[in-house]
Enzyme design. Structure first.
Site: not given
Ligand SMILES: *[C@@H]1O[C@H](CO)[C@@H](O)[C@H](O)[C@H]1NC(C)=O
Length: 280
Positions: A228, A129, A80
């Site tokens: 992230s 992901d 992502h």
């Protein structure tokens, strides 16, 4: 004659196996993580996390995601992170990063020549992901002995609560700021699949057995945006540290209580990682 052929084939096969095993083992399973100073989230010491990378927009030099060095030319992150663009030339990787705003003597810049996003990544529900980044050149570990690849948890690693784990990243620590300056580390317990699925039941994206979660369900600390793509690493019974997950998602109110952060479970994707590194 037939015996010889089979024999030769076996030798070849064993050599191949040993080779990829060796490649996987050239990683640092004994980082000097200062556990005494980790509770509550605190500044990392310079190069306490020698595998930590910052994924940046190249022309803005702005930090977008964390990532980890897993081989001399490969970095692991979350799919992502590439929602803006997947084109390699838009990105760069900085290894040896400590302070985002100040130059560090340990920093090394790399261009990105390949972005490999998992074929089954789904941006609607964040399943699979995970992504790999190929650097424009190999890291020379002789001249840069402060940089070290992280070890990935293997298939024998079973996710269960009780492991001592550490998350690290430049994600925002306080309200208002997007990223922190100095790399942060936070001690977090690993949760088992049931605990995590329960915490997100009916409100989050699906949690599957290819996820791991960490979080103290009673505290207000945890991972946040900007973290992230970065790692959760856990200490095994034999004292070795392994990357167990890639930071994927959590609540956007990072100080809310009762939420566990959700990570892509690294050992569920080992075949995908190895296959892509070998063929690219
Ligand atoms: C790789 O990228 C870095 C950072 O831009 C650059 O300094 C270096 O010369 C590049 N290496 C190669 C082999 O192109």
């Amino acid at each position: 004659m037939r015996f010889h052929l089979i024999g030769a084939f076996c030798v070849f096969a064993i050599f191949q196996l040993a080779y990829s095993e060796k490649k996987l083992r050239q990683c640092n399973s004994q980082p000097y993580i200062d556990l005494n100073r980790i509770y509550g989230g605190s500044n990392a010491r310079p190069m306490e996390f020698p595998h930590m990378a910052s994924l940046k927009i190249r022309y803005l030099n702005s930090h977008i995601c964390g990532a980890t060095l897993i081989d001399d030319q490969w970095v692991l992150t979350a799919a992502h992170c590439f929602s803006r663009t997947r084109a390699p030339y838009n990105w760069k990787i900085k290894l040896g990063e400590h302070s985002l705003n100040n130059p560090d003597s340990t920093e090394r810049d790399f261009n990105v020549i390949k972005v490999i996003i998992h074929e089954d990544y789904n941006s609607q529900n964040q399943l699979n992901d995970i992504a790999l980044i190929k650097l424009n050149q190999s890291v020379d570990f002789k001249t840069n002995n402060h940089l070290k690849p992280i070890c990935l948890a293997d298939m024998k690693f079973i996710v269960r609560s009780g492991y001592h784990c550490v998350v690290s990243g430049w994600g925002k620590g306080e309200k208002g700021s997007v990223v922190t300056d100095v790399l942060q580390k936070l001690d977090q317990p690993l949760l088992n699949y049931e605990q995590c699925a329960k915490a997100w039941e009916g409100i989050g994206w699906p949690v599957t057995n290819k996820h791991v979660c960490v979080g103290d369900l009673k505290s207000q600390q945890g991972v946040c945006s900007g973290d992230s793509g970065g790692p959760v690493q856990c200490r095994l019974a034999n004292g070795e540290w392994m990357q167990v997950g890639v930071t994927s998602w959590t609540t956007n109110i990072c100080t809310a209580t009762g939420y566990a952060a959700v990570f892509t479970q690294v050992n569920a994707y080992l075949d995908w990682i190895n296959k892509n590194i070998e063929s690219n």
